[in-house]
Design an enzyme around this catalytic site. Structure first.
Site, short mmCIF file in Angstrom:
data_model
loop_
_atom_site.label_atom_id
_atom_site.label_comp_id
_atom_site.label_asym_id
_atom_site.label_seq_id
_atom_site.Cartn_x
_atom_site.Cartn_y
_atom_site.Cartn_z
N GLU A 147 -27.38 -28.88 78.10
CA GLU A 147 -26.03 -28.37 77.89
C GLU A 147 -25.64 -28.39 76.42
O GLU A 147 -26.22 -29.11 75.61
CB GLU A 147 -25.04 -29.16 78.72
CG GLU A 147 -24.97 -30.62 78.36
CD GLU A 147 -23.94 -31.36 79.22
OE1 GLU A 147 -24.21 -31.55 80.42
OE2 GLU A 147 -22.91 -31.76 78.68
N CYS A 186 -23.58 -43.99 79.03
CA CYS A 186 -23.86 -42.57 78.81
C CYS A 186 -24.31 -41.85 80.08
O CYS A 186 -25.30 -42.23 80.70
CB CYS A 186 -24.94 -42.43 77.74
SG CYS A 186 -25.41 -40.73 77.48
N GLU A 245 -31.79 -38.13 71.97
CA GLU A 245 -31.70 -38.84 70.70
C GLU A 245 -32.45 -38.00 69.66
O GLU A 245 -33.69 -37.88 69.72
CB GLU A 245 -32.31 -40.24 70.85
CG GLU A 245 -32.73 -40.94 69.57
CD GLU A 245 -31.62 -41.07 68.53
OE1 GLU A 245 -30.51 -41.50 68.88
OE2 GLU A 245 -31.88 -40.74 67.35
N ASN A 289 -14.90 -41.00 78.03
CA ASN A 289 -14.78 -40.06 79.14
C ASN A 289 -15.29 -40.75 80.40
O ASN A 289 -16.50 -40.94 80.54
CB ASN A 289 -15.64 -38.82 78.88
CG ASN A 289 -14.94 -37.81 78.00
OD1 ASN A 289 -13.74 -37.60 78.13
ND2 ASN A 289 -15.69 -37.19 77.12
N CYS A 296 -18.61 -34.63 77.76
CA CYS A 296 -19.95 -34.75 77.17
C CYS A 296 -20.94 -35.39 78.13
O CYS A 296 -20.71 -36.50 78.60
CB CYS A 296 -19.90 -35.58 75.90
SG CYS A 296 -18.94 -34.77 74.65
S1 SF4 Z 1 -28.96 -41.93 72.70
FE1 SF4 Z 1 -27.21 -40.59 73.15
S2 SF4 Z 1 -27.91 -39.28 74.88
FE2 SF4 Z 1 -29.31 -41.04 74.73
S3 SF4 Z 1 -28.54 -42.55 76.21
FE3 SF4 Z 1 -27.67 -43.07 74.17
S4 SF4 Z 1 -25.71 -41.97 74.07
FE4 SF4 Z 1 -26.88 -41.08 75.76
#
Ligand code: SF4
Length: 346
Positions: A89, A116, A157, A287, A330
């Protein structure tokens, strides 16, 4: 076959030289792709027949497929399907200073941040350079507009897909490519210290944001698995080195989680940690999602945290909330879509 959008201008020039084609032809191809936005090599009418054939036989020019789009006043969320049916996304936000597109860099993510939604799907694979570039192109075409700012802060990441991200930055920043200035591009990392070191050496002039989210190791260990490998002190030390070498200001992202990291003591400790560092803190109201038990900090607590940082001379902003009205903030769009699909099939 590689997608032509995987290739930086320098790499395409080398490829052409290796194939006895004049180097400047690479610039012409870039103009067709990034300025005129053609969708087939046959439309590149200033190429010779054999040059077109070389490209046609060795590269694809595939686009991404938009399979879902949610819109609210200041935000648009896109769900894309990749050629292997994986989904990613991207989120476009309207700000006073322009629009900013938050793109994904991986399918899933292995970093295991406990707050997350995106990280609930483990990493399936890195995105190709083209799959990052085409998130931008596809949305620009969909809205018939130019995107002014790019943030690498969607699923994944970025520094776990380091080489592709560097090529991506090269194309976005290149004046024959998407031609966005370095100051309009932000890379966000959860804190992979050796990769930040490499990033310092690479000397990219783009903005760097660090997902910090805690003022000490005890809290950060609970929120971010990466902190068990690279402690907060190591992270802060490498950031100081980054600022010394680049003379650039760093952003620290700090998600406000009710009862976890949002007390006045936490704010005082954070102020101490960041004292003297050329940075600003971006406080992010969380969120909430139904899958994760964390709750958003109360407004008064966010304001008190903000005031404490200010009083301690730390530059701080509170991020405007985007997307929660859409039930697809997000990281939530993919899982929302999959749940809908799932319920359609029972
Ligand atoms: S690095 Fe970013 S996408 Fe990956 S788990 Fe952590 S917050 Fe989520």
């Amino acid at each position: 076959m590689k997608n032509i959008y995987d290739i930086t201008l320098e790499k395409l020039e080398l490829y052409f030289i290796d194939n006895n084609i004049k180097k400047f032809k690479a610039t012409q191809v870039f103009e067709w792709l990034y300025k005129k936005r053609v969708t087939s090599f046959l439309e590149m009418t200033n190429l010779k027949k054999e040059e077109m054939e070389l490209l046609n036989n060795n590269f694809t020019i595939n686009n991404l497929k938009i399979i879902s789009k949610l819109e609210d006043k200041d935000v648009k969320k896109y769900l894309f399907e990749l050629s292997d049916k994986n989904k990613i996304e991207a989120v476009l936000m309207n700000h006073d200073y322009g629009n900013s597109l938050c793109i994904s860099t991986q399918v899933g993510c292995n970093m295991g941040c406990t707050f997350c939604e995106s990280g609930r799907l483990k990493k399936v694979r890195n995105l190709e350079v083209s799959e990052m570039i085409l998130q931008i192109i596809c949305i620009e075409e969909n809205l018939n507009t130019r995107i002014s700012h790019i943030v690498l802060m969607g699923i994944g990441e970025p520094f776990d897909n380091y080489l592709n991200v560097i090529d991506f930055i090269n194309i976005v920043n290149c004046n024959k490519g998407l031609d966005l200035g370095s100051r309009h591009i932000t890379v966000s990392t959860c804190g992979i210290v050796p990769k930040i070191k490499e990033f310092i050496k690479d000397g990219k002039q783009v903005n760097l944001a660090i997902s910090l989210h805690a003022p000490n190791n005890e809290i950060r260990n609970k929120l971010m698995a990466i902190n068990k490998t690279y402690k907060i002190e190591d992270l802060i030390n490498i950031i100081k080195e980054y600022i010394k070498v680049t003379n650039r200001r760093v952003t620290f992202e700090y998600i406000m989680l009710d009862g976890i990291n949002d007390t006045i003591e936490n704010a005082v400790e954070l102020s101490r940690l960041l004292r003297g560092i050329n940075s600003y803190v971006n406080l992010i109201p969380y969120n909430e999602t139904s899958h994760i038990e964390y709750r958003k900090s109360k407004k008064e607590k966010i304001m008190a945290f903000y005031d404490t940082l200010k009083k301690n001379n730390i530059n701080v902003t509170i991020r405007k909330e985007f997307g929660s009205n859409l039930k697809g903030a997000c990281g939530q769009l993919r899982s929302l879509y999959e749940e809908e699909l799932w319920s359609m099939h029972i």
